[in-house]
Design a protein around this motif. Structure first.
Motif, short mmCIF file in Angstrom:
data_model
loop_
_atom_site.label_atom_id
_atom_site.label_comp_id
_atom_site.label_asym_id
_atom_site.label_seq_id
_atom_site.Cartn_x
_atom_site.Cartn_y
_atom_site.Cartn_z
N ALA A 151 -2.57 4.93 7.08
CA ALA A 151 -3.35 3.60 7.11
C ALA A 151 -2.92 2.52 6.15
CB ALA A 151 -4.89 3.92 6.53
N GLY A 152 -1.86 2.97 5.11
CA GLY A 152 -1.26 1.85 4.45
C GLY A 152 -1.09 2.04 3.00
N LYS A 153 -1.62 2.98 2.50
CA LYS A 153 -1.74 3.32 1.01
C LYS A 153 -0.50 3.00 0.28
CE LYS A 153 -2.94 7.44 1.29
NZ LYS A 153 -2.90 7.72 2.69
N ARG A 198 11.12 13.24 2.90
CA ARG A 198 11.41 12.52 4.15
C ARG A 198 12.63 11.72 3.84
NH1 ARG A 198 5.46 10.18 4.03
NH2 ARG A 198 4.35 11.36 5.17
N SER A 217 -3.95 9.53 6.66
CA SER A 217 -2.48 9.17 6.55
C SER A 217 -1.92 8.13 7.36
CB SER A 217 -1.76 10.70 7.12
OG SER A 217 -0.57 10.41 7.05
N HIS A 264 -6.15 -4.66 8.47
CA HIS A 264 -5.60 -5.29 9.61
C HIS A 264 -4.31 -5.93 9.35
CE1 HIS A 264 -9.58 -5.65 11.55
NE2 HIS A 264 -10.14 -5.66 10.47
N ASP A 265 -4.02 -6.57 8.33
CA ASP A 265 -2.96 -7.18 8.02
C ASP A 265 -2.68 -6.87 6.62
OD1 ASP A 265 -1.24 -9.97 8.20
OD2 ASP A 265 -2.14 -10.12 6.47
N ARG A 294 1.09 3.01 13.66
CA ARG A 294 1.76 3.26 12.55
C ARG A 294 2.66 4.30 12.03
NH1 ARG A 294 -2.92 -0.55 9.21
NH2 ARG A 294 -2.78 -2.15 10.59
#
Ligand SMILES: Nc1ncnc2c1ncn2[C@@H]1O[C@H](COP(=O)(O)OP(=O)(O)OP(=O)(O)O)[C@@H](O)[C@H]1O
Ligand SMILES: Nc1nc2c(ncn2[C@@H]2O[C@H](COP(=O)(O)O)[C@@H](O)[C@H]2O)c(=O)[nH]1
Length: 219
Positions: free
Chosen positions: A26-28, A54, A24, A180-181, A144
């Motif tokens: 990480a950016g999916k 949310r 959770s 990373h980016d 994040r």
């Protein structure tokens, strides 16, 4: 499970199921939104969940928010292609929209966990392409989750404490991307999808296409 659609070059091919998983935060979701915006022919699978909405989330767009009784009914009625319990809530993929999209020649994007990915693989191994997204570091992951500002400190603690277990499934995936980016990670995920769309075995129209070319050369 899939029938045909046409690639951008007009050659028919089977649709594919493109899966993103990660711990959770990480950016999916971020990468999924970019893929849907920028990759024609790709549709998002909207999951059903029993977790509370949310701030900023929209029912029917981000999730189908359902109560436990409705979720049970979906499971019993075989309405879900896969489902799992994640962070004490239930999540599942409604079957009908996925099958309709694949039949219409669209690819389908899934933001689901490792348990759901295993279930999809058992059902349709050849049509599943899976990507595991890793964060660059544990501290970035925590930052994040905080920067998203949508979960309580307790929920964030729970998600961080589950991250290592989630990550232990990385080797079950076809591809690994380290986020990373965002732009670089997006470019990598996009390249994977583009290459997978060109795989010979899912391009069912190639035999006819090549025969046509050979006919032109002979005639
Ligand atoms: N490469 C990156 N650099 C910095 N921040 C990022 C990066 N990728 C994503 N983020 C941010 O990190 C937060 C978490 O990202 P996101 O919601 O996409 O994660 P997720 O994997 O979908 O999480 P979940 O599994 O909880 O739904 C968001 O605020 C997002 O904007
Ligand atoms: N197996 C499934 N996992 C799912 C599905 N939809 C989402 N998820 C995963 O749940 C966690 C938490 O998501 P969040 O939105 O509450 O942060 C995350 O790993 C998702 O990938 C699903 O339909 N099936």
């Amino acid at each position: 499970m899939t029938t045909g659609g046409h690639g951008t070059d007009g050659v028919e091919r089977r649709g594919l199921m493109f899966v993103l998983s990660s711990p959770s935060g990480a950016g999916k979701t971020t990468l999924s939104r970019l893929l849907i915006e920028r990759m024609p022919g790709l549709r998002m699978s909207v999951s059903a969940t029993t977790r509370p909405m949310r701030p900023g989330e929209v029912d029917g767009r981000d999730y189908l928010f359902v109560d436990k009784a409705r979720f049970e009914q979906m499971v019993k009625g075989d309405e879900l292609l896969e489902w799992a319990t994640v962070f004490d809530n239930r999540y599942g993929t409604p079957r009908a929209p996925v099958e309709a999209a694949l039949s219409a020649g669209q690819d389908v994007l899934f933001d689901i966990d490792w348990q759901g990915t295993q279930q999809l693989r058992e059902k349709a191994r050849a049509d599943v392409v899976s990507v595991f997204i890793l964060p660059p570091s544990a501290s970035d992951l925590e930052k994040r989750l905080h920067s998203r500002a949508q979960d309580s400190d307790e929920v964030i603690r729970k998600r961080m404490s589950r991250a290592s277990h989630e990550m232990s499934h990385w080797a079950e995936y076809d591809y690994i991307v380290i986020n990373h980016d965002v732009d670089e990670a997006f470019a990598e995920v996009q390249s994977i999808l583009k290459a997978e769309r060109l795989k010979r075995e899912r391009r069912t129209g190639l035999v006819g296409f090549v025969r046509g070319l050979q006919g032109q050369l002979q005639g």
